[in-house]
Every structure is written in structure tokens, then in C-alpha cells.
Design a protein around this motif. Sequence first.
Motif, PDB file in Angstrom:
ATOM      1  N   ASN A   2      48.557  -7.427   5.894  1.00  0.00           N
ATOM      2  CA  ASN A   2      47.397  -8.043   5.258  1.00  0.00           C
ATOM      3  C   ASN A   2      47.475  -9.564   5.377  1.00  0.00           C
ATOM      4  O   ASN A   2      48.558 -10.152   5.288  1.00  0.00           O
ATOM      5  N   THR A   3      46.325 -10.182   5.553  1.00  0.00           N
ATOM      6  CA  THR A   3      46.293 -11.636   5.656  1.00  0.00           C
ATOM      7  C   THR A   3      45.217 -12.210   4.743  1.00  0.00           C
ATOM      8  O   THR A   3      44.221 -11.552   4.425  1.00  0.00           O
ATOM      9  N   ALA A   4      45.433 -13.459   4.341  1.00  0.00           N
ATOM     10  CA  ALA A   4      44.445 -14.239   3.606  1.00  0.00           C
ATOM     11  C   ALA A   4      44.430 -15.644   4.211  1.00  0.00           C
ATOM     12  O   ALA A   4      45.435 -16.099   4.775  1.00  0.00           O
ATOM     13  N   LEU A   5      43.293 -16.301   4.107  1.00  0.00           N
ATOM     14  CA  LEU A   5      43.164 -17.674   4.594  1.00  0.00           C
ATOM     15  C   LEU A   5      43.047 -18.631   3.420  1.00  0.00           C
ATOM     16  O   LEU A   5      42.320 -18.362   2.462  1.00  0.00           O
ATOM     17  N   VAL A   6      43.760 -19.734   3.507  1.00  0.00           N
ATOM     18  CA  VAL A   6      43.517 -20.882   2.637  1.00  0.00           C
ATOM     19  C   VAL A   6      43.118 -22.031   3.552  1.00  0.00           C
ATOM     20  O   VAL A   6      43.901 -22.443   4.419  1.00  0.00           O
ATOM     21  N   ILE A   7      41.897 -22.509   3.394  1.00  0.00           N
ATOM     22  CA  ILE A   7      41.390 -23.569   4.258  1.00  0.00           C
ATOM     23  C   ILE A   7      41.206 -24.829   3.420  1.00  0.00           C
ATOM     24  O   ILE A   7      40.432 -24.841   2.453  1.00  0.00           O
ATOM     25  N   ALA A  93      46.057 -14.384  -6.729  1.00  0.00           N
ATOM     26  CA  ALA A  93      47.042 -13.797  -7.645  1.00  0.00           C
ATOM     27  C   ALA A  93      47.289 -12.319  -7.379  1.00  0.00           C
ATOM     28  O   ALA A  93      48.417 -11.818  -7.536  1.00  0.00           O
ATOM     29  N   GLU A  94      46.270 -11.579  -6.957  1.00  0.00           N
ATOM     30  CA  GLU A  94      46.407 -10.142  -6.737  1.00  0.00           C
ATOM     31  C   GLU A  94      46.660  -9.786  -5.268  1.00  0.00           C
ATOM     32  O   GLU A  94      46.851  -8.606  -4.939  1.00  0.00           O
ATOM     33  N   PHE A  95      46.666 -10.791  -4.408  1.00  0.00           N
ATOM     34  CA  PHE A  95      46.812 -10.528  -2.975  1.00  0.00           C
ATOM     35  C   PHE A  95      48.270 -10.266  -2.612  1.00  0.00           C
ATOM     36  O   PHE A  95      49.177 -10.944  -3.103  1.00  0.00           O
ATOM     37  N   GLN A  96      48.470  -9.313  -1.714  1.00  0.00           N
ATOM     38  CA  GLN A  96      49.801  -9.023  -1.184  1.00  0.00           C
ATOM     39  C   GLN A  96      49.733  -9.097   0.333  1.00  0.00           C
ATOM     40  O   GLN A  96      49.013  -8.336   0.978  1.00  0.00           O
ATOM     41  N   GLY A  97      50.463 -10.062   0.918  1.00  0.00           N
ATOM     42  CA  GLY A  97      50.464 -10.213   2.364  1.00  0.00           C
ATOM     43  C   GLY A  97      50.682 -11.653   2.762  1.00  0.00           C
ATOM     44  O   GLY A  97      51.170 -12.471   1.967  1.00  0.00           O
ATOM     45  N   ASP A  98      50.355 -11.975   3.989  1.00  0.00           N
ATOM     46  CA  ASP A  98      50.586 -13.313   4.533  1.00  0.00           C
ATOM     47  C   ASP A  98      49.405 -14.229   4.283  1.00  0.00           C
ATOM     48  O   ASP A  98      48.244 -13.823   4.433  1.00  0.00           O
ATOM     49  N   VAL A  99      49.709 -15.456   3.945  1.00  0.00           N
ATOM     50  CA  VAL A  99      48.697 -16.485   3.745  1.00  0.00           C
ATOM     51  C   VAL A  99      48.784 -17.477   4.904  1.00  0.00           C
ATOM     52  O   VAL A  99      49.849 -18.039   5.185  1.00  0.00           O
ATOM     53  N   PHE A 100      47.659 -17.689   5.582  1.00  0.00           N
ATOM     54  CA  PHE A 100      47.565 -18.687   6.648  1.00  0.00           C
ATOM     55  C   PHE A 100      46.871 -19.920   6.097  1.00  0.00           C
ATOM     56  O   PHE A 100      45.778 -19.817   5.520  1.00  0.00           O
ATOM     57  N   ILE A 101      47.497 -21.069   6.285  1.00  0.00           N
ATOM     58  CA  ILE A 101      46.931 -22.333   5.811  1.00  0.00           C
ATOM     59  C   ILE A 101      46.319 -23.057   7.002  1.00  0.00           C
ATOM     60  O   ILE A 101      47.008 -23.436   7.962  1.00  0.00           O
ATOM     61  N   VAL A 173      49.395 -26.528  10.231  1.00  0.00           N
ATOM     62  CA  VAL A 173      49.032 -25.113  10.084  1.00  0.00           C
ATOM     63  C   VAL A 173      50.303 -24.308   9.850  1.00  0.00           C
ATOM     64  O   VAL A 173      51.289 -24.447  10.576  1.00  0.00           O
ATOM     65  N   MET A 174      50.272 -23.458   8.820  1.00  0.00           N
ATOM     66  CA  MET A 174      51.458 -22.677   8.466  1.00  0.00           C
ATOM     67  C   MET A 174      51.053 -21.285   8.008  1.00  0.00           C
ATOM     68  O   MET A 174      49.899 -21.044   7.655  1.00  0.00           O
ATOM     69  N   CYS A 175      52.041 -20.393   7.953  1.00  0.00           N
ATOM     70  CA  CYS A 175      51.827 -19.104   7.305  1.00  0.00           C
ATOM     71  C   CYS A 175      53.132 -18.624   6.686  1.00  0.00           C
ATOM     72  O   CYS A 175      54.227 -18.958   7.145  1.00  0.00           O
ATOM     73  N   ALA A 176      52.979 -17.864   5.615  1.00  0.00           N
ATOM     74  CA  ALA A 176      54.120 -17.281   4.908  1.00  0.00           C
ATOM     75  C   ALA A 176      53.588 -16.195   3.988  1.00  0.00           C
ATOM     76  O   ALA A 176      52.392 -16.160   3.673  1.00  0.00           O
ATOM     77  N   ASP A 177      54.469 -15.331   3.563  1.00  0.00           N
ATOM     78  CA  ASP A 177      54.098 -14.337   2.563  1.00  0.00           C
ATOM     79  C   ASP A 177      53.634 -15.049   1.290  1.00  0.00           C
ATOM     80  O   ASP A 177      54.193 -16.094   0.916  1.00  0.00           O
ATOM     81  N   ARG A 178      52.623 -14.511   0.613  1.00  0.00           N
ATOM     82  CA  ARG A 178      52.060 -15.192  -0.562  1.00  0.00           C
ATOM     83  C   ARG A 178      53.129 -15.511  -1.608  1.00  0.00           C
ATOM     84  O   ARG A 178      53.215 -16.644  -2.099  1.00  0.00           O
ATOM     85  N   GLU A 179      53.942 -14.527  -1.940  1.00  0.00           N
ATOM     86  CA  GLU A 179      54.947 -14.744  -2.976  1.00  0.00           C
ATOM     87  C   GLU A 179      55.932 -15.830  -2.564  1.00  0.00           C
ATOM     88  O   GLU A 179      56.264 -16.726  -3.353  1.00  0.00           O
ATOM     89  N   THR A 180      56.383 -15.778  -1.317  1.00  0.00           N
ATOM     90  CA  THR A 180      57.316 -16.793  -0.816  1.00  0.00           C
ATOM     91  C   THR A 180      56.659 -18.166  -0.802  1.00  0.00           C
ATOM     92  O   THR A 180      57.261 -19.163  -1.231  1.00  0.00           O
ATOM     93  N   LEU A 181      55.441 -18.231  -0.312  1.00  0.00           N
ATOM     94  CA  LEU A 181      54.745 -19.512  -0.190  1.00  0.00           C
ATOM     95  C   LEU A 181      54.644 -20.223  -1.534  1.00  0.00           C
ATOM     96  O   LEU A 181      55.032 -21.395  -1.664  1.00  0.00           O
ATOM     97  N   PHE A 182      54.138 -19.538  -2.538  1.00  0.00           N
ATOM     98  CA  PHE A 182      53.918 -20.223  -3.816  1.00  0.00           C
ATOM     99  C   PHE A 182      55.213 -20.454  -4.575  1.00  0.00           C
ATOM    100  O   PHE A 182      55.304 -21.400  -5.377  1.00  0.00           O
ATOM    101  N   SER A 183      56.227 -19.650  -4.294  1.00  0.00           N
ATOM    102  CA  SER A 183      57.549 -19.913  -4.851  1.00  0.00           C
ATOM    103  C   SER A 183      58.122 -21.214  -4.279  1.00  0.00           C
ATOM    104  O   SER A 183      58.693 -22.040  -5.002  1.00  0.00           O
ATOM    105  N   LEU A 184      57.969 -21.406  -2.977  1.00  0.00           N
ATOM    106  CA  LEU A 184      58.437 -22.644  -2.339  1.00  0.00           C
ATOM    107  C   LEU A 184      57.631 -23.850  -2.820  1.00  0.00           C
ATOM    108  O   LEU A 184      58.190 -24.925  -3.091  1.00  0.00           O
TER     109      LEU A 184
END
Length: 450
Positions: A2-7, A93-101, A173-184
Motif C-alpha cells: 500500500n502507498t500514500a502520497l504526501v505532497i 493515522a489509519e494508513f498502513q504502508g509506504d509514504v512517498f514524499i 523525494v523520499m519514501c518510508a513505511d508510515r510508522e517508521t517515517l513519523f517515528s524518525l
Amino acid sequence: MNTALVILAAGKGTRMQSDLPKVLHEVAGAPLLVHAISSGETLEPEQIVIVTGHGGALVEKAAIAHTERAQTATQTEQLGTAHAVRAAEPALAEFQGDVFILYGDTPFITADTLSRMQAARAGGADVVVLGFEAADPGNYGRLIVENGALDRIVEAKEASPEELTVTLCNSGVMCADRETLFSLLAEVRNDNAKGEYYLTDIVEIARKRDLKAAAVACSEAETLGCDSRVDLATAEGIFQAKARREALENGVTMHAPETVYFSFDTHIGRDVVIEPNVVFGPGVTVETGARIRAFSHLEGCHVGEAAIVGPYARLRPGTELGGETKVGNFVEIKNATIDRGAKVNHLTYIGDAEIGEGANIGAGTITCNYDGVNKHKTIIGKDAFVGSNSSLVAPLEIAEGGYIASGSVITKSVGEGDLAIARVEQVNKEGLGARMVAKLRAAKAKKKDA
């Protein structure tokens, strides 16, 4: 996965010298933001979050106009890229997967590049950063890769002489798992000269946690950011060069491709001929075998197979041309359907109309569609003939085979096969023309002598 975009689209863009938010400036007829969203949509994301700030309401409107799936998050203060990404955290908050910035002012990231970043994540990298080989690295941050892994990102002003020799630069431009990303991101600090929270710091934080970071490289042109009108013009040139090349490779003939301008969503079929100085606005499709002649402007329209348009024609939104139609010089058509084989060849305006198959519209014809308050429709049947210099006052219907005499002002519907004549009867006054000219010349001579 699963992926999500943050633009990120919160910046004002002071170098644009504009009241318009930076990401709403256009390349190829679409805002930079739309290009960025379109790039990310190739990942088929579950969520799209646009981080807004300056001109947020306008940015949100443009994003939703492109896709109703867009959500917005507000960065109330401009405190750096990490701070901007954190603004999107509640929406995910409810998303599980990779976030692409991605960045709203960076329009050219390709599907292939994003796919390779995705593959790097699948291959075990916890954080993936997109880099590019810079012809002139200058002040770009350097990606320091050691033993095949991304070790750190070093800003140019803090780099050692050896690090400054590195040409692989940070695109942001970056990507990481949502939980990892916001933890970092929660560990990023602002103890720097600008007092800002930098997204690039997450690589160092990840490495301290023994997480794996990886760099994926793309061409420098893909990462072009548009911060000024000069950048915007450069981006337009890059887009047009690519679009022209693709059109030629797909079987389109262009006599002077450097003079043809495409929009972000132009679709051109095989064996179409495009003559010099043609401009395609948004929303144009041209079918196989059509010919678009010189100095024509098309927007929001569909051109059928083997149709001929122009020269000097203007097709406005809502125009539908059937196959083998002819639209000639100095003709404007708006919100009208022209059926197969119909001809609108010269000096004519057709608006809010239906023109039947095989009908002929004479030179100088006008559909009078607007009464000052409302628009009205004109319907012209199959094989009808409208003589030159006719005014068709809508609402009006000319049935199949109807014939309109030249110079007529038609205000009532015309039956099938009928002839309509609506003009004052001609009267010839014998010798009056010569007497009038003589009188005028005498008056002119008298005035000159005085």
C-alpha cells in the motif's frame, strides 16, 4: 504494498514575484501541483495528502479539481520540510504502508523512478532517498553512499572537500513505511542556523537506529524544481521537447515541431498531420488521420478521424468534430457538434449548435446564440445548406435538407427541404448612383476651393 502520497505545497514562492501560490503556476496548461499529483498517481496510492500553507484554499481547490481523493493538511508555520511532512501525520493515522514524499513544485518525476524507489523498499531499505547526478552540484546536498547503502546526506556548506566531489545530489523525494517515517520525524531537531526542521536529518537518525537507507538515482531533469519564472520557462521547454518527441515517435507528422505546443493531456492519433504554429490547450483529442493546419488553436475539443481543421481556426471547449469534417480559416466553434462530412469552411462562428451530417455552412455565417442573458441552441439537419453571410437567431431548427438563402437573418425554424429567404427585396434606382457620385464630388471640390 500500500502507498500514500504526501505532497508538500505550502511555500509562497517569493521568487515567482506573484500573488499566486507557487505550485499553481502552470506548465503545459496545468498547475505544477497537478503534474506532481499525476506523477504520484502512477503508484495507485490509497491516500493523497497535500500539505498547504500560503494560499491554502486555492491550492486545495486545484487539488480537488484534479482528484476528489485529495486531502489537505495545513502547515501553519513554515518551519522546514520535516515540519511540513509532520503536518500530514493526522491524516495518515489509519494508513498502513509506504509514504512517498513529493514536492508540488517538482513536476517531472517519472513512473519508472517511483517504481525503482518502491523496489528499493521491497528490497529491504527502510528509507529510500531519490538522488540525481548533477552537472554542477553547487549548493545541493550530497548523498554519501558507502558499501551500497546511503550513509548520510551532507549539506554543501557543511561538506568536506572530499564530500564536495560527490555528484549524486539530494532531490528531497523520499519514501518510508508510515510508522517508521513519523517515528524518525519525531526525533528531528531544529538546532541549526535557520531554526528549521530538515527532512534530510531522518537518514542520519535511521542509521543511528541501525536501519537501512538506500539511494535511487534519476536524471537531473526529472528533479527540476520551479522556484522562479525562469525555472517555469525551462520546465515548459523540457515538457514540450518531450511531448513533441513522443508525438513524432508515435506516428504524428509535424512540419515544424518546435512551433507546436501541447498541453499535459493532449492525445494525438497516428497519421495526424500538424502544421506549424498550432497550440493545443487542455482537453484535446485528435483522432487518426486528421490534419490540423497552421496557426490553429484547440482547447477542450475532440477532432474525429480524417477531419481537417484550419488554417487559423479556433476550437473552443465543448466542440465535437465528426470524421471527415472540414473547419476552415477564421472559423470559431464553441460547444457544438459537427457531424461527419459537414463543412464550416470560412469566416464563421458556430456556438451552442448541432450541425448534421453533410451540412454546408457558408462563409460569414453566425449562430446568434446569446440574447444578453441566456444561451440558446441552433440545430441544423443533415445535408442542410446555409448560404453565406447568414445570421441564425437561436433558438432555431433547420430541418434535414433545409436551404437558407445568402444574406438571410433567420428567426423562425425551417422545415425539411424548405427554402428560407429573409432579406429586404433589392430595389434598383435607374441612374441614381451616377448622380449621387457627381453630387458628392461637386461638394468636395467646393469645400476644397473654400
